[in-house]
Write a protein that holds these residues in place. Sequence first.
Motif, PDB file in Angstrom:
ATOM      1  N   LYS A 144      -5.126  -4.693 -12.324  1.00  0.00           N
ATOM      2  CA  LYS A 144      -5.527  -3.443 -11.673  1.00  0.00           C
ATOM      3  C   LYS A 144      -6.190  -2.509 -12.684  1.00  0.00           C
ATOM      4  O   LYS A 144      -7.144  -1.793 -12.365  1.00  0.00           O
ATOM      5  CB  LYS A 144      -4.310  -2.765 -11.036  1.00  0.00           C
ATOM      6  CG  LYS A 144      -4.690  -1.607 -10.130  1.00  0.00           C
ATOM      7  CD  LYS A 144      -3.543  -1.135  -9.266  1.00  0.00           C
ATOM      8  CE  LYS A 144      -4.028  -0.075  -8.273  1.00  0.00           C
ATOM      9  NZ  LYS A 144      -2.941   0.391  -7.375  1.00  0.00           N
ATOM     10  N   LEU A 186      -4.325 -12.137  -3.041  1.00  0.00           N
ATOM     11  CA  LEU A 186      -4.112 -11.061  -2.059  1.00  0.00           C
ATOM     12  C   LEU A 186      -3.752  -9.754  -2.756  1.00  0.00           C
ATOM     13  O   LEU A 186      -4.212  -8.677  -2.351  1.00  0.00           O
ATOM     14  CB  LEU A 186      -3.008 -11.456  -1.077  1.00  0.00           C
ATOM     15  CG  LEU A 186      -3.265 -12.681  -0.191  1.00  0.00           C
ATOM     16  CD1 LEU A 186      -2.170 -12.819   0.863  1.00  0.00           C
ATOM     17  CD2 LEU A 186      -4.618 -12.619   0.493  1.00  0.00           C
ATOM     18  N   ALA A 187      -2.943  -9.842  -3.801  1.00  0.00           N
ATOM     19  CA  ALA A 187      -2.559  -8.631  -4.549  1.00  0.00           C
ATOM     20  C   ALA A 187      -3.789  -7.993  -5.196  1.00  0.00           C
ATOM     21  O   ALA A 187      -3.920  -6.758  -5.237  1.00  0.00           O
ATOM     22  CB  ALA A 187      -1.513  -8.979  -5.612  1.00  0.00           C
ATOM     23  N   LYS A 190      -5.726  -6.075  -2.627  1.00  0.00           N
ATOM     24  CA  LYS A 190      -5.029  -4.811  -2.340  1.00  0.00           C
ATOM     25  C   LYS A 190      -5.323  -3.792  -3.444  1.00  0.00           C
ATOM     26  O   LYS A 190      -5.584  -2.612  -3.174  1.00  0.00           O
ATOM     27  CB  LYS A 190      -3.517  -5.073  -2.221  1.00  0.00           C
ATOM     28  CG  LYS A 190      -2.704  -3.868  -1.785  1.00  0.00           C
ATOM     29  CD  LYS A 190      -2.915  -3.582  -0.293  1.00  0.00           C
ATOM     30  CE  LYS A 190      -2.057  -2.443   0.212  1.00  0.00           C
ATOM     31  NZ  LYS A 190      -2.446  -1.126  -0.320  1.00  0.00           N
ATOM     32  N   SER A 191      -5.288  -4.248  -4.708  1.00  0.00           N
ATOM     33  CA  SER A 191      -5.589  -3.346  -5.835  1.00  0.00           C
ATOM     34  C   SER A 191      -6.989  -2.767  -5.717  1.00  0.00           C
ATOM     35  O   SER A 191      -7.209  -1.571  -5.944  1.00  0.00           O
ATOM     36  CB  SER A 191      -5.476  -4.095  -7.171  1.00  0.00           C
ATOM     37  OG  SER A 191      -4.152  -4.487  -7.411  1.00  0.00           O
ATOM     38  N   GLN A 193      -8.762  -2.287  -3.024  1.00  0.00           N
ATOM     39  CA  GLN A 193      -8.769  -1.279  -1.949  1.00  0.00           C
ATOM     40  C   GLN A 193      -8.119   0.015  -2.420  1.00  0.00           C
ATOM     41  O   GLN A 193      -8.636   1.104  -2.173  1.00  0.00           O
ATOM     42  CB  GLN A 193      -8.016  -1.808  -0.722  1.00  0.00           C
ATOM     43  CG  GLN A 193      -8.891  -2.547   0.256  1.00  0.00           C
ATOM     44  CD  GLN A 193      -8.153  -2.877   1.548  1.00  0.00           C
ATOM     45  OE1 GLN A 193      -6.926  -2.839   1.613  1.00  0.00           O
ATOM     46  NE2 GLN A 193      -8.895  -3.221   2.589  1.00  0.00           N
ATOM     47  N   ASP A 194      -6.987  -0.100  -3.110  1.00  0.00           N
ATOM     48  CA  ASP A 194      -6.250   1.090  -3.563  1.00  0.00           C
ATOM     49  C   ASP A 194      -7.081   1.930  -4.527  1.00  0.00           C
ATOM     50  O   ASP A 194      -7.024   3.161  -4.509  1.00  0.00           O
ATOM     51  CB  ASP A 194      -4.937   0.676  -4.244  1.00  0.00           C
ATOM     52  CG  ASP A 194      -3.922   0.116  -3.255  1.00  0.00           C
ATOM     53  OD1 ASP A 194      -4.123   0.284  -2.029  1.00  0.00           O
ATOM     54  OD2 ASP A 194      -2.929  -0.496  -3.707  1.00  0.00           O
ATOM     55  N   THR A 199     -14.380  -3.152  -0.517  1.00  0.00           N
ATOM     56  CA  THR A 199     -13.727  -4.418  -0.828  1.00  0.00           C
ATOM     57  C   THR A 199     -14.242  -5.533   0.066  1.00  0.00           C
ATOM     58  O   THR A 199     -14.220  -5.420   1.297  1.00  0.00           O
ATOM     59  CB  THR A 199     -12.199  -4.260  -0.681  1.00  0.00           C
ATOM     60  OG1 THR A 199     -11.781  -3.162  -1.504  1.00  0.00           O
ATOM     61  CG2 THR A 199     -11.474  -5.525  -1.116  1.00  0.00           C
ATOM     62  N   PHE A 225      -6.659  -6.913   7.241  1.00  0.00           N
ATOM     63  CA  PHE A 225      -6.771  -6.375   5.884  1.00  0.00           C
ATOM     64  C   PHE A 225      -7.742  -5.200   5.835  1.00  0.00           C
ATOM     65  O   PHE A 225      -7.834  -4.492   4.842  1.00  0.00           O
ATOM     66  CB  PHE A 225      -7.232  -7.479   4.923  1.00  0.00           C
ATOM     67  CG  PHE A 225      -6.650  -7.374   3.545  1.00  0.00           C
ATOM     68  CD1 PHE A 225      -5.517  -8.095   3.198  1.00  0.00           C
ATOM     69  CD2 PHE A 225      -7.221  -6.550   2.593  1.00  0.00           C
ATOM     70  CE1 PHE A 225      -4.970  -7.991   1.925  1.00  0.00           C
ATOM     71  CE2 PHE A 225      -6.683  -6.439   1.319  1.00  0.00           C
ATOM     72  CZ  PHE A 225      -5.555  -7.166   0.983  1.00  0.00           C
TER      73      PHE A 225
END
Length: 360
Positions: A144, A186-187, A190-191, A193-194, A199, A225
């Motif tokens: 991240k 997947l993680a 998510k990172s 997007q955060d 994304t 997602f």
Amino acid sequence: MNISFETLLQKDSFTKEEIIRLLKANGEQEKALFKRSHDVKLKHIGNKVYFRGLVEFSNICKKDCLYCGIRASNKMVNRYDIADDQILKAAKFAYEHKYGSMVLQAGERSNPAFVDRICQLLKDIKKVSNDELGITISIGEQTKETYQKWFDAGAHRYLLRVETSNPKLYNKIHPDNEEHSHATRLACLKSLQDIGYQTGTGVMIGLPFQTYEDLANDILFMKEFDIDMVGMGPFIEHDQTPLYEYKDDLMSLNDRFRLTLRMIAVLRIMMKDINIASATALQAIDPLGREKALKIGANIIMPNITPTQERANYLLYQNKPCIDEGADDCTNCMEARINMADGEIGYGQWGDSLHYKSRL
């Protein structure tokens, strides 16, 4: 009781069973599906097609994915790493030809020197383009912190293809070790997007062991997602990879091509305002493949502006088109292709995902 195909097409969202039904459409039903997705595209995002000048700047990769021609253990690949000044020259070309955006793509590495190099490149690209060139990067799984560094340096879109939403299928097309983990992928999404990236993800269509149910779940995964952009294309086998042994079990290349178009059409109907790329792999099967995808739902195209001498070495799959063309050739060809697909080129525009803007 099954509703009629025409009634089904008027829906804005579909169940898994309905998606499978749409993905199996052929003949007149397939035509009706493509007409509907074309209409949805025009209504929600218009007929603009946005350029992303693609620079495949290195084929050095630490991953060993079982389907990929540049996997780490393939000793027959001529490895290369384009010098920074050549990458900046390509960025200048994209800027001067009003591409609006470029994509930096490479095999996956994550050592500190590489991370810092990308940071500097991003800043330099912004400099040579007067801060006007949009930048997408696609360099695999990172921490991240790395994603944040690259975001702060000027990247604002990231493409990380999940390849399949089915963890069991993922494990069949990757080595069984910690370096190749579906959960990690997947993680990472998510990172991204955060942090605030637009994304993107995508899947391969026609993989060994893949079912229609897998593909329907892929579409539902992208919807759930809340993805901003998608790049997906037909699986094309490479004879220097382990998955090549399953070549006789695959559906025909033409069937993979048609199924990819139906995937794009269904995704466009369900996710009306995302960006969908017209994949180069489509053209490897059908000379007019990319135009057909633009016609029925895609709105992004990626002219290859990698220095010509290295293009033949970035072969994730075989029979890749355009490996012997210069950047100018590619641009002229793309313009003609987009006109054939009744599209209008969004010159000098970033062409950001409308979906991204709406979910902020």
